[in-house]
Each structure stands twice: as C-alpha cells, then as structure tokens.
Enzyme design. Structure first.
Site, PDB file in Angstrom:
ATOM      1  N   LYS A  95      24.913   6.074  -1.937  1.00 47.78           N
ATOM      2  CA  LYS A  95      23.569   6.236  -2.166  1.00 47.78           C
ATOM      3  C   LYS A  95      22.770   6.968  -1.000  1.00 47.78           C
ATOM      4  O   LYS A  95      21.828   6.346  -0.564  1.00 47.78           O
ATOM      5  CB  LYS A  95      22.944   5.123  -2.552  1.00 47.78           C
ATOM      6  CG  LYS A  95      23.379   4.297  -3.839  1.00 47.78           C
ATOM      7  CD  LYS A  95      22.628   3.068  -4.216  1.00 47.78           C
ATOM      8  CE  LYS A  95      23.146   2.504  -5.106  1.00 47.78           C
ATOM      9  NZ  LYS A  95      24.677   1.839  -5.219  1.00 47.78           N
TER      10      LYS A  95
HETATM   11  O1  LIG Z   1      25.267   3.168  -7.970  1.00 45.25           O
HETATM   12  C1  LIG Z   1      25.639   2.303  -8.650  1.00 45.25           C
HETATM   13  O2  LIG Z   1      26.841   2.218  -8.464  1.00 45.25           O
HETATM   14  C2  LIG Z   1      24.800   1.089  -8.603  1.00 45.25           C
HETATM   15  C3  LIG Z   1      23.561   1.458  -9.108  1.00 45.25           C
HETATM   16  C4  LIG Z   1      22.538   0.522  -9.604  1.00 45.25           C
HETATM   17  O3  LIG Z   1      21.782   0.618 -10.276  1.00 45.25           O
HETATM   18  N1  LIG Z   1      23.389  -0.777  -9.783  1.00 45.25           N
HETATM   19  C5  LIG Z   1      24.267  -1.157  -8.968  1.00 45.25           C
HETATM   20  O4  LIG Z   1      24.678  -2.424  -9.203  1.00 45.25           O
HETATM   21  N2  LIG Z   1      25.268  -0.334  -8.397  1.00 45.25           N
HETATM   22  C6  LIG Z   1      26.411  -0.699  -7.804  1.00 45.25           C
HETATM   23  O5  LIG Z   1      27.307  -0.953  -8.631  1.00 45.25           O
HETATM   24  C7  LIG Z   1      27.865  -2.208  -8.187  1.00 45.25           C
HETATM   25  C8  LIG Z   1      27.896  -3.209  -9.029  1.00 45.25           C
HETATM   26  O6  LIG Z   1      28.656  -4.411  -8.773  1.00 45.25           O
HETATM   27  P1  LIG Z   1      28.963  -5.633  -9.805  1.00 45.25           P
HETATM   28  O7  LIG Z   1      27.536  -6.313 -10.106  1.00 45.25           O
HETATM   29  O8  LIG Z   1      29.777  -6.615  -8.862  1.00 45.25           O
HETATM   30  O9  LIG Z   1      29.606  -5.085 -11.062  1.00 45.25           O
HETATM   31  C9  LIG Z   1      27.562  -2.458  -6.780  1.00 45.25           C
HETATM   32  O10 LIG Z   1      28.298  -1.662  -5.808  1.00 45.25           O
HETATM   33  C10 LIG Z   1      26.045  -1.620  -6.755  1.00 45.25           C
HETATM   34  O11 LIG Z   1      25.744  -0.981  -5.591  1.00 45.25           O
END
Ligand SMILES: O=C(O)c1cc(=O)[nH]c(=O)n1[C@@H]1O[C@H](COP(=O)(O)O)[C@@H](O)[C@H]1O
Length: 264
Positions: A95
């Site tokens: 990011k």
């Molecule tokens: O860019 C991302 O992957 C991301 C964007 C977003 O809007 N929301 C989001 O949760 N993420 C990332 O996606 C992952 C979500 O993790 P879980 O919720 O465990 O599936 C984390 O690494 C977040 O930083």
C-alpha cells in the site's frame, strides 16, 4: 507476457482465490510457533509449502514482516521466492504511494527486475493522486507486473473519504476507477483496483472496469464468496477474491481444507 495474461493463466489452472499471507501473532499461535522471526518464517513459508502448487495467487502482507526488521524482510524475500518457484503469482501488499521521486524508489524496490522484494504485483494507495503512481505503472509495464490501487477499501470507515464527491461530481472511488480505466489501454490493462467484498453498495460502478479487481474482506471481515455476485454484478469475471485469516487462521492441519472449502 503481460500481468493480465499471467493472472488469467494462473486462475484458469488453479481457481480464483488469492491466499493472504498475514502471519500475525494470533496466526502464529494457531500454528503452534513462537511469536518470533523463526515462527514467522515457519508459518509464512509453511503456507506456500502446503498450498504453493494449488493456489493461483498469494498476497503476503508486508506489515507482519516489517516488525522483525531486516530479519523479517529477509523472510519476506524468501517467501516471494518460494511463491515464484511453486509457479504461483505474488501480490505484495505494501500500500505505498508518494510523490514522483520517492515513488521511483518504491517502484524500483518492488517492481524492478532482480530486486530482492520484486513481486508479480503490488498494492498502492492513491491518496496523493492516481497520477503520482505513474513510475510504478511504467515499471510494471516494462516487466509484465501488475498494480492494484485502493479504490473502495473493505473497512467500514473508508467510505468517509472514498465516498466523498470530487469536483468532477463522482465519488473518489469512482474517480480512481475512471483514472485507471483511462490509463489502462497504454499499460496492457495491468492497472487493477482494490474493492472490498464487504459492501452492499460500493459507491462506484465496477461493471465496465478494465482492470483486475482485488476483493478483500472474505471471511474474517464478514463477506462470503456468495456475496461477490451481488457486490460486483457484471464485473464478477474480473474479481480476484482474497482471504487471509479465513484460510490460514486454523493452523497447518486446517489449511488445505479451509482453502478448498472457500474455493468450492
Ligand atoms: O489491499 C488489501 O489487500 C486490503 C485492502 C482492503 O480494502 N482491505 C483489506 O483487508 N486488505 C488487506 O487484506 C487482508 C485481509 O485479511 P483478512 O481479513 O484476514 O482476510 C489484510 O492484509 C488487509 O490489509
């Protein structure tokens, strides 16, 4: 080959679920390892060891490697190499986003050929303006890599900024999609967007979007794979859902079954 071609081939062969590698303390505990850099390595590389030839895409989250300093970054380098060797694609979740000269540095770090942290794609933040990310767009094109720019993030509070109306009369999220669409023809379609799977109403229209759509929020954040059709409608074919805790959070024994369950 362009990133879109490589992604298309990987997804056709292995399905369209991206496995997030978020080795946070609770995940290390579930894997029965200590919350130190050795534990980090066992979990992060253990995920790729078990799913590397099964999953199309992995998304290591830099935030969980950085706390260990250079030793954690060295593990991240090895994880990226493991993913490559397993024939899967990597999206490094960093990011980043800054003005031109600094953006050049970030682009080189993650997208240049032979860079220790080079990944098949990275996540970028457009807060300083989508066009400030141009150095990354250009380097990604040269090396057949991809970019995912945050448009409508999965967290509920993101709407305060991303749903705000710009001087052009559209939401910020829509503005990001429109800018990426304008730039995609000259960038082999490598410019993707992040749109959270958690929303009933995205506040933007992804139906004609020309890039790949990374959709986080499956599992731990409440969205299901079944929600994707409702949220993305006509854009569903371009969606790459990603889940971290839902797949990796039950330890090594549950890893494969949790992955297969989501993919089915
Ligand atoms: O860019 C991302 O992957 C991301 C964007 C977003 O809007 N929301 C989001 O949760 N993420 C990332 O996606 C992952 C979500 O993790 P879980 O919720 O465990 O599936 C984390 O690494 C977040 O930083």
């Amino acid at each position: 080959m362009t990133y879109r071609q490589r992604l298309g081939a990987a997804v056709s062969a292995r399905g369209n679920l991206c496995v997030g590698i978020d080795p946070m303390p609770s995940v290390l505990a579930a894997w029965g390892v200590a919350a130190d850099v050795n534990g980090l390595e066992r979990v992060a590389r253990g995920i790729v060891e078990r799913l590397g030839t099964r999953a199309a895409v992995f998304k290591p989250q830099s935030a969980f490697f950085e706390p260990f300093g250079s030793a954690g970054i060295a593990v991240l380098e090895r994880v990226l190499a493991d993913i490559r060797e397993a024939g899967a694609l990597s999206i490094l979740d960093v990011k980043r986003g800054d003005i031109g000269s600094s953006m050049d540095g970030y682009a080189t770090a993650y997208l240049a050929e032979g860079a220790p942290l080079a990944a098949d794609a990275i996540t970028l933040s457009p807060y300083l303006g989508v066009r400030t990310l141009t150095p990354a767009f250009e380097l990604a094109k040269v090396h057949g890599r991809g970019i995912y720019v945050l448009a409508r993030t999965s967290n509920p509070g993101g709407g305060h900024v991303q749903g705000a109306i710009t001087d052009a009369g559209t939401s910020v999220a829509q503005h990001v999609l429109d800018e990426l669409d304008r730039l995609n023809p000259e960038h082999d379609g490598l410019l993707g967007a992040v749109l959270g799977a958690t929303h009933h109403d995205l506040g933007c229209d992804p139906s004609g979007f020309t890039g790949s759509i990374l959709a986080p929020g499956i599992g731990a954040q409440g969205a299901t794979m079944g929600d994707l059709a409702r949220t993305f409608g006509a854009a569903l074919g371009n969606v790459l859902p990603t889940a971290s805790r839902q797949v990796i959070g039950g330890g090594p024994e549950e890893l494969f079954s949790r992955f297969e369950e989501l993919l089915s």
